[in-house]
Design a protein around this motif. Structure first.
Motif, PDB file in Angstrom:
ATOM      1  N   ASN A 173       5.866  25.371  14.897  1.00 56.73           N
ATOM      2  CA  ASN A 173       5.367  25.071  16.143  1.00 56.73           C
ATOM      3  C   ASN A 173       4.416  26.016  16.875  1.00 56.73           C
ATOM      4  OD1 ASN A 173       7.657  22.970  16.631  1.00 56.73           O
ATOM      5  ND2 ASN A 173       8.922  24.520  16.071  1.00 56.73           N
ATOM      6  N   VAL A 174       3.857  26.794  16.096  1.00 62.64           N
ATOM      7  CA  VAL A 174       2.637  27.617  16.649  1.00 62.64           C
ATOM      8  C   VAL A 174       1.323  27.331  15.816  1.00 62.64           C
ATOM      9  CG1 VAL A 174       2.135  30.046  16.719  1.00 62.64           C
ATOM     10  CG2 VAL A 174       4.458  29.456  16.825  1.00 62.64           C
ATOM     11  N   ARG A 175       0.219  27.245  16.576  1.00 57.64           N
ATOM     12  CA  ARG A 175      -1.059  27.150  15.807  1.00 57.64           C
ATOM     13  C   ARG A 175      -1.807  28.135  16.253  1.00 57.64           C
ATOM     14  NH1 ARG A 175      -4.296  23.259  18.146  1.00 57.64           N
ATOM     15  NH2 ARG A 175      -2.960  22.793  19.917  1.00 57.64           N
ATOM     16  N   ALA A 176      -2.882  28.550  15.191  1.00 56.86           N
ATOM     17  CA  ALA A 176      -3.610  29.855  15.720  1.00 56.86           C
ATOM     18  C   ALA A 176      -4.861  28.905  16.256  1.00 56.86           C
ATOM     19  CB  ALA A 176      -4.098  30.381  14.301  1.00 56.86           C
ATOM     20  N   ILE A 177      -5.339  29.948  17.470  1.00 56.45           N
ATOM     21  CA  ILE A 177      -6.678  29.238  18.058  1.00 56.45           C
ATOM     22  C   ILE A 177      -7.842  30.506  18.034  1.00 56.45           C
ATOM     23  CG2 ILE A 177      -7.555  28.317  20.508  1.00 56.45           C
ATOM     24  CD1 ILE A 177      -5.320  26.598  19.826  1.00 56.45           C
ATOM     25  N   ASP A 178      -8.840  30.059  17.634  1.00 56.07           N
ATOM     26  CA  ASP A 178      -9.947  30.975  17.660  1.00 56.07           C
ATOM     27  C   ASP A 178     -10.466  31.203  18.874  1.00 56.07           C
ATOM     28  OD1 ASP A 178     -12.474  32.312  17.346  1.00 56.07           O
ATOM     29  OD2 ASP A 178     -13.281  30.777  16.075  1.00 56.07           O
ATOM     30  N   LEU A 179     -10.371  32.772  19.437  1.00 52.17           N
ATOM     31  CA  LEU A 179     -10.602  33.078  20.752  1.00 52.17           C
ATOM     32  C   LEU A 179     -11.631  34.339  20.463  1.00 52.17           C
ATOM     33  CD1 LEU A 179      -7.515  32.964  22.779  1.00 52.17           C
ATOM     34  CD2 LEU A 179      -9.223  31.279  22.737  1.00 52.17           C
ATOM     35  N   SER A 180     -12.563  34.229  19.295  1.00 52.10           N
ATOM     36  CA  SER A 180     -13.350  35.390  19.159  1.00 52.10           C
ATOM     37  C   SER A 180     -14.136  35.961  20.145  1.00 52.10           C
ATOM     38  CB  SER A 180     -13.856  35.156  17.826  1.00 52.10           C
ATOM     39  OG  SER A 180     -14.484  33.824  17.872  1.00 52.10           O
ATOM     40  N   GLY A 181     -14.733  37.353  20.211  1.00 49.04           N
ATOM     41  CA  GLY A 181     -15.351  37.687  21.139  1.00 49.04           C
ATOM     42  C   GLY A 181     -14.942  39.138  21.415  1.00 49.04           C
ATOM     43  N   HIS A 182     -13.728  39.327  22.003  1.00 48.61           N
ATOM     44  CA  HIS A 182     -13.251  40.621  22.164  1.00 48.61           C
ATOM     45  C   HIS A 182     -13.340  41.387  20.917  1.00 48.61           C
ATOM     46  CE1 HIS A 182     -10.864  43.950  23.627  1.00 48.61           C
ATOM     47  NE2 HIS A 182     -10.072  43.682  22.883  1.00 48.61           N
ATOM     48  N   THR A 183     -12.911  40.975  19.700  1.00 52.34           N
ATOM     49  CA  THR A 183     -13.208  41.313  18.397  1.00 52.34           C
ATOM     50  C   THR A 183     -13.723  40.064  17.758  1.00 52.34           C
ATOM     51  OG1 THR A 183     -10.949  40.783  17.272  1.00 52.34           O
ATOM     52  CG2 THR A 183     -11.316  43.050  18.774  1.00 52.34           C
ATOM     53  N   PRO A 184     -14.312  40.314  16.640  1.00 55.25           N
ATOM     54  CA  PRO A 184     -14.786  39.346  15.934  1.00 55.25           C
ATOM     55  C   PRO A 184     -13.889  38.177  15.230  1.00 55.25           C
ATOM     56  CG  PRO A 184     -15.689  41.169  14.865  1.00 55.25           C
ATOM     57  CD  PRO A 184     -14.605  41.703  15.595  1.00 55.25           C
ATOM     58  N   GLY A 185     -12.368  38.596  15.332  1.00 56.80           N
ATOM     59  CA  GLY A 185     -11.347  37.634  14.730  1.00 56.80           C
ATOM     60  C   GLY A 185     -10.298  37.400  15.916  1.00 56.80           C
ATOM     61  N   HIS A 186     -10.772  37.627  17.187  1.00 60.21           N
ATOM     62  CA  HIS A 186      -9.657  37.693  18.009  1.00 60.21           C
ATOM     63  C   HIS A 186      -8.956  36.161  18.107  1.00 60.21           C
ATOM     64  CE1 HIS A 186      -8.404  37.364  22.367  1.00 60.21           C
ATOM     65  NE2 HIS A 186      -7.501  38.445  22.110  1.00 60.21           N
ATOM     66  N   THR A 187      -7.773  36.177  18.031  1.00 58.50           N
ATOM     67  CA  THR A 187      -7.199  34.775  17.922  1.00 58.50           C
ATOM     68  C   THR A 187      -5.963  34.729  19.040  1.00 58.50           C
ATOM     69  OG1 THR A 187      -7.333  34.809  15.578  1.00 58.50           O
ATOM     70  CG2 THR A 187      -5.512  33.550  16.249  1.00 58.50           C
ATOM     71  N   GLY A 188      -5.832  33.358  19.427  1.00 57.61           N
ATOM     72  CA  GLY A 188      -4.692  32.980  20.216  1.00 57.61           C
ATOM     73  C   GLY A 188      -3.627  32.202  19.500  1.00 57.61           C
ATOM     74  N   TYR A 189      -2.380  32.253  20.067  1.00 57.76           N
ATOM     75  CA  TYR A 189      -1.339  31.473  19.515  1.00 57.76           C
ATOM     76  C   TYR A 189      -0.738  30.390  20.483  1.00 57.76           C
ATOM     77  CZ  TYR A 189      -2.038  34.582  15.769  1.00 57.76           C
ATOM     78  OH  TYR A 189      -2.630  35.330  14.553  1.00 57.76           O
ATOM     79  N   MET A 190      -1.048  29.225  19.900  1.00 58.30           N
ATOM     80  CA  MET A 190      -0.235  28.020  21.049  1.00 58.30           C
ATOM     81  C   MET A 190       1.068  27.720  20.337  1.00 58.30           C
ATOM     82  SD  MET A 190      -1.254  26.007  23.423  1.00 58.30           S
ATOM     83  CE  MET A 190      -2.938  25.714  23.552  1.00 58.30           C
ATOM     84  N   VAL A 191       2.095  27.945  21.212  1.00 59.63           N
ATOM     85  CA  VAL A 191       3.335  27.261  20.843  1.00 59.63           C
ATOM     86  C   VAL A 191       3.544  26.198  21.657  1.00 59.63           C
ATOM     87  CG1 VAL A 191       5.845  27.925  21.184  1.00 59.63           C
ATOM     88  CG2 VAL A 191       3.950  29.757  21.258  1.00 59.63           C
ATOM     89  N   GLU A 192       3.996  24.994  20.793  1.00 63.23           N
ATOM     90  CA  GLU A 192       4.185  23.607  21.313  1.00 63.23           C
ATOM     91  C   GLU A 192       5.498  23.139  20.625  1.00 63.23           C
ATOM     92  OE1 GLU A 192      -0.496  21.740  21.340  1.00 63.23           O
ATOM     93  OE2 GLU A 192       0.392  22.830  19.385  1.00 63.23           O
ATOM     94  N   SER A 193       6.122  22.678  21.548  1.00 60.44           N
ATOM     95  CA  SER A 193       7.478  21.985  21.001  1.00 60.44           C
ATOM     96  C   SER A 193       7.802  20.940  22.188  1.00 60.44           C
ATOM     97  CB  SER A 193       8.667  23.155  21.061  1.00 60.44           C
ATOM     98  OG  SER A 193       9.788  22.564  21.063  1.00 60.44           O
ATOM     99  N   GLY A 194       8.175  19.924  21.648  1.00 62.76           N
ATOM    100  CA  GLY A 194       8.260  18.833  22.675  1.00 62.76           C
ATOM    101  C   GLY A 194       7.054  18.453  23.636  1.00 62.76           C
ATOM    102  N   SER A 195       7.262  18.569  24.904  1.00 62.67           N
ATOM    103  CA  SER A 195       6.069  18.375  25.728  1.00 62.67           C
ATOM    104  C   SER A 195       5.813  19.716  26.469  1.00 62.67           C
ATOM    105  CB  SER A 195       6.750  17.294  27.056  1.00 62.67           C
ATOM    106  OG  SER A 195       7.754  17.914  27.604  1.00 62.67           O
TER     107      SER A 195
END
Ligand code: ZN
Length: 307
Positions: free
Chosen positions: A203-225
């Motif tokens: 239930n967790v997807r990695a999201i590319d949010l690079s800039g602050h560091t070259p590989g800066h990553t966010g994590y999207m938690v999704e379950s049901g709605s």
């Protein structure tokens, strides 16, 4: 007069109760996202000088913080998040271990208080490699603090912090605090690294949010709605950078890219009304971003008494 005396006594007793021994209890807050439990854990805080902020004068920064009833210079929360999903446990970022002084490094202690042992952590999801996020990976002898964990981190951060020519261009402080610390912290995990792409945990997807560091990553938690974007360091001083996304930090690897990613992320979460959490949002950090005619506003979510 009698009434006044009794009032004074009451005031006095209140003053006596609030002495130097009064401490906050551990910073832990649970929030359910569908079937997933996300727990905010305070690793502590940093009192940062105004010089960490770029594209804003100290006078303007102080004026905004004062208007927002916040400490001056900025006191920056450092948060980690635990994700419990389908019987597995992940921690998003590890805090700073014992490397950054007495106001930080509380993650392990707080996990113990909610009966989670570091041995039980299946996965460490890193938003990026900076001392307040990844110095909690290893002990001073170079041993793993998360002995059974797989590590999810962007290859771009791993490559950048291992790039000898980038390290040669850095100044002494950057070399020691960022390059050498990142190499030391990740060394015992090099045989268990996983790329931060796609679904990285149930239930967790990695999201590319690079800039602050070259590989800066966010994590999207999704379950049901329900959904939650744990956005790492999209902002460090939310009271200032939500109002003024063009304000950057002295430790942004690519300040222009950091600004673009910040604006793009604010646009996305405000138009889709996505709940966010962040490593430097005021604890526990669960908030919404709203777009208005003057820019953006951050709206912390109400405290919930049951998760
Ligand atoms: Zn940070």
């Amino acid at each position: 007069m009698i009434w006044l005396l009794s009032r004074l006594k009451r005031t006095e007793s209140v003053r006596i109760m609030i002495n130097d021994d009064v401490k906050q209890v551990t910073g832990v807050y649970h929030r359910r996202i569908g079937d997933v439990v996300v727990t905010a854990i305070s690793d502590g805080y940093i009192d940062a000088p105004y010089s960490v902020l770029q594209s804003i004068s100290p006078i303007d920064a102080q004026a905004i913080l004062t208007e927002e009833f916040k400490p001056t210079p900025p006191r920056i929360s450092v948060n980690c998040y635990v994700i419990q999903s389908e019987g597995k446990i992940a921690v998003v970022d590890t805090g700073s271990g014992d490397t950054m002084g007495p106001t930080l490094g509380l993650l392990a202690k707080s996990l113990m208080e909610i009966d989670i042992d570091l041995k039980q952590i299946d996965t460490v999801l890193l938003t990026h490699m900076h001392p307040d996020h990844s110095n909690g990976l290893s002990n001073p002898n170079g041993g793993r603090l998360f002995p059974n964990a797989e590590i999810v981190v962007s290859e771009k951060d791993i490559e950048f912090w291992h790039d000898d020519s980038a390290m040669a261009r850095a100044n002494e402080s950057q070399r020691v605090r960022y390059f050498e610390a990142a190499r030391f912290q990740i060394a015992p995990y090099m045989d268990r690294l996983h790329s931060a792409t796609g679904e990285v945990f149930p239930n967790v997807r990695a999201i590319d949010l690079s800039g602050h560091t070259p590989g800066h990553t966010g994590y999207m938690v999704e379950s049901g709605s329900d959904s939650l974007l744990i956005w790492g360091d999209i902002c460090h001083v939310p009271d200032i950078q939500v109002r003024r996304p063009e304000v950057t930090m002295v430790f942004d690897t690519d300040p222009e890219a950091a600004i673009n990613t910040r604006r793009r992320t604010f646009d996305m979460v405000s138009s889709d009304k996505v709940l966010v959490a962040g490593m430097h949002l005021h604890f526990p950090g669960f908030s919404y971003i709203m777009k208005n005619k003057d820019g953006y506003r951050i709206i912390p979510e109400s405290w919930a008494f049951t998760a």
